[in-house]
Scaffold this motif. Structure first.
Motif: not given
Lengths: 289, 262
Positions: A92, A98-99, A101-108, A170, B10, B17, B247
């Motif tokens: 990441l 982009l970071r 966004l990546g974290l938000v994606l991972l948490a959804v 995360i 990515f 996801v 989040i």
């Protein structure tokens, strides 16, 4: 810090949290252990049976089969999710949108109610209306999660990875971000390779969070209930009947005696596993100190 | 070359996801049961309108919000002093206390559900958000303590010592000086407590038999002889929104990093 004359003070600070846990966690478990020694018809009318329920559980082949299946499932989940989560965290971007966004994606996926997760995946693989189901039908893949045990297992592991890989990633990200930049600069001066940086800087500094991630993932997958039940209710012919599904069935059938005994057995297993992780973690703390 | 792999990775992660979620959103805007005036499979807002028109569905969103809020508040309130003690003192029994926390965090709800149900029915804690919030604190209090402890440990001890020289009592120091410094930690803790409480099914369902039913039960009750899957998915979409908001608020604090120092 040990100079504080008031030696009981830390315990005073722990009191609210631990009384909460004692009252609503330990006390019910203790009462439950008492119930497990009876054949319970109603809570007022019960018959002493001693350790009969325990004997019954621990001598049944079904218990050991479920135990084995749960163990294999946890092993598969850890083998997939820990390396994958770590890989995602390492790749990441270190900063920028982009970071985020990546974290938000991972948490959804972590935010989806657990009983909805199997429903979502079942709609996804529906050959008539599901996006993935239609794609697989088009590619000629005959995916049958209802009657082929292997396919049920694949679906469960992919679904569980979708649900939980974000937690591993995360936690790893948070651990990585806490490594001081000086460590990387020192490594760059020493011309360390990417692998060496990972092996000698990142991995040792991540040990604490990784242990935590492995523990959470191990226990949650070992006792998986809601998601596994939703996919195929333990089928086909018991191929995905895990430990907690047996317990869930007894509770639903109001078999209080055996269910109480089974709760105690599973709680004992939980304690044993927690003890193993505790040893590993406190050893790590001693090393770090 | 490395950039190419990272970009591809990515993209693959995003697809993995989002695909199930795209399915959810698509179905939530599709008419999935035969109605007189709407063609089966056509695009519609009807599912969302139906959620709000169905009293028990709308009520369940409120119920869940209440017990999750109670749970987050309770967990932070009791975990803050405990985390302070773990961070600032070396004391006899700390290791044993830590083991207790691990044990409670990893005990699965399905194992505790029957005992907790029986005790809570004695204490009149069934069918109320308070009961669910208390049951969820069994696994959330340890998490809250660990995260807060890591944030407190990142604060230099000089802050405490200066305050004590200035005559602050410990509670007053924690509330007026430490709390603002570790505000991001409070946010991250709230996020994790929120998450584990919002999605939990077993306690939430067993402890609400007649009243105070959570979203998870409300969604489950939609399955039957003639399941309106579009309505189910609309409900799922709505259940995701509070989480997404959470989040968004904590994304930077999570990425700035914390270690779970155990």
């Amino acid at each position: 810090m040990t100079k504080d004359p008031n030696r009981g003070r830390p315990w005073l600070y722990l009191l609210p949290a631990f009384s909460l846990l004692a009252l609503f966690g330990a006390l019910p478990m203790a009462i439950n252990a008492w119930h497990s020694l009876f054949d319970v018809f109603t809570l007022d009318s019960k018959l002493w049976v001693g350790l009969d329920w325990y004997r019954e559980i621990l001598t049944s082949a079904r218990f050991y089969e479920s135990f084995g299946r749960s163990l294999v499932f946890s092993a598969a989940v850890l083998a997939v999710q820990v390396p994958l989560g770590l890989l995602i965290a390492l790749n990441l971007p270190r900063a920028g949108w982009l970071r985020s966004l990546g974290l938000v994606l991972l948490a959804v996926p972590l935010m989806v109610p657990w009983n909805m997760i199997p429903m979502i995946w079942l709609s996804l693989i529906d050959p008539e209306t599901g996006l993935l189901g239609q794609a697989m039908a088009w590619a000629g893949i005959d995916f049958d999660h209802r009657f082929k045990a292997l396919h049920t297992w694949i679906l469960l592991i992919v679904m569980d990875t979708w649900h939980w890989v974000g937690l591993v990633a995360i936690l790893s990200c948070a651990g990585l971000a806490s490594i001081p930049a000086a460590y990387y600069q020192a490594a760059a001066i020493d011309r360390a390779s990417r692998w060496q940086v990972f092996r000698f800087i990142e991995l040792p500094r991540l040990r604490g969070v990784l242990l935590m991630a492995v523990m959470l993932r191990f226990m949650d997958s070992f006792m998986i209930y809601t998601e596994a039940f939703g996919i195929n209710a333990g089928g086909p012919s018991g191929a995905t009947t895990f430990l907690s599904l047996d317990l869930g069935e007894e509770i639903k059938a109001f078999d209080y005696g055996p269910a109480a005994a089974r709760s105690v057995v599973y709680f004992a297993m939980t304690l044993a596993i927690a003890f193993a992780f505790w040893r590993a973690m406190t050893a790590e703390r001693a090393e770090a100190a | 070359m490395k950039r190419v792999f990272q970009t591809l990775g990515f993209a693959a992660l995003t697809l993995f996801v989002l695909l199930p979620l795209v399915q959810v959103v698509l179905l939530s805007f599709t008419s999935t049961i035969t109605r007189e005036d709407v063609v089966l499979g056509s695009a519609t807002w009807l599912n969302f309108a139906n959620v709000f028109a169905t009293e028990r569905l709308a009520a369940s969103l409120v119920n869940s919000t209440i017990y999750v809020t109670l749970n987050v508040g309770l967990c932070i309130a009791v975990a803050l002093p405990a985390a302070y003690a773990f961070s600032r003192y070396r004391f006899r029994g700390a290791r044993a206390a830590f083991f207790t926390l691990i044990a409670f965090r990893v005990t699965p709800p399905v194992v505790l559900s029957l005992p907790v149900f029986l005790v809570f029915s004695e204490l009149n804690l069934l069918n109320t958000p308070v009961g669910v919030a208390l049951a969820h604190s069994i696994f959330n209090v340890p998490i809250a303590i660990w995260i807060l402890e890591s944030f407190i440990s990142a604060v230099p001890r000089q802050l405490d010592e200066t305050a004590f020289l200035d005559g602050y009592s410990t509670p007053r120091f924690v509330v007026t000086q430490l709390l603002p410094v570790i505000a991001p930690g409070i946010g991250v803790t709230a996020f994790f407590c929120f998450m584990f409480s919002w999605v939990e099914v077993v306690f939430a369902r067993t402890l609400t038999v007649t009243d105070g039913k959570p979203i998870t039960t409300a969604i489950g009750s939609l399955f039957g002889f003639r399941t309106d899957i579009g309505l189910v998915m609309a409900m799922t979409v709505l259940s995701l929104i509070p989480g997404l908001v959470m989040i968004w608020f904590v994304r930077n604090h999570i990425s700035r990093g914390f270690t779970v120092r155990v």
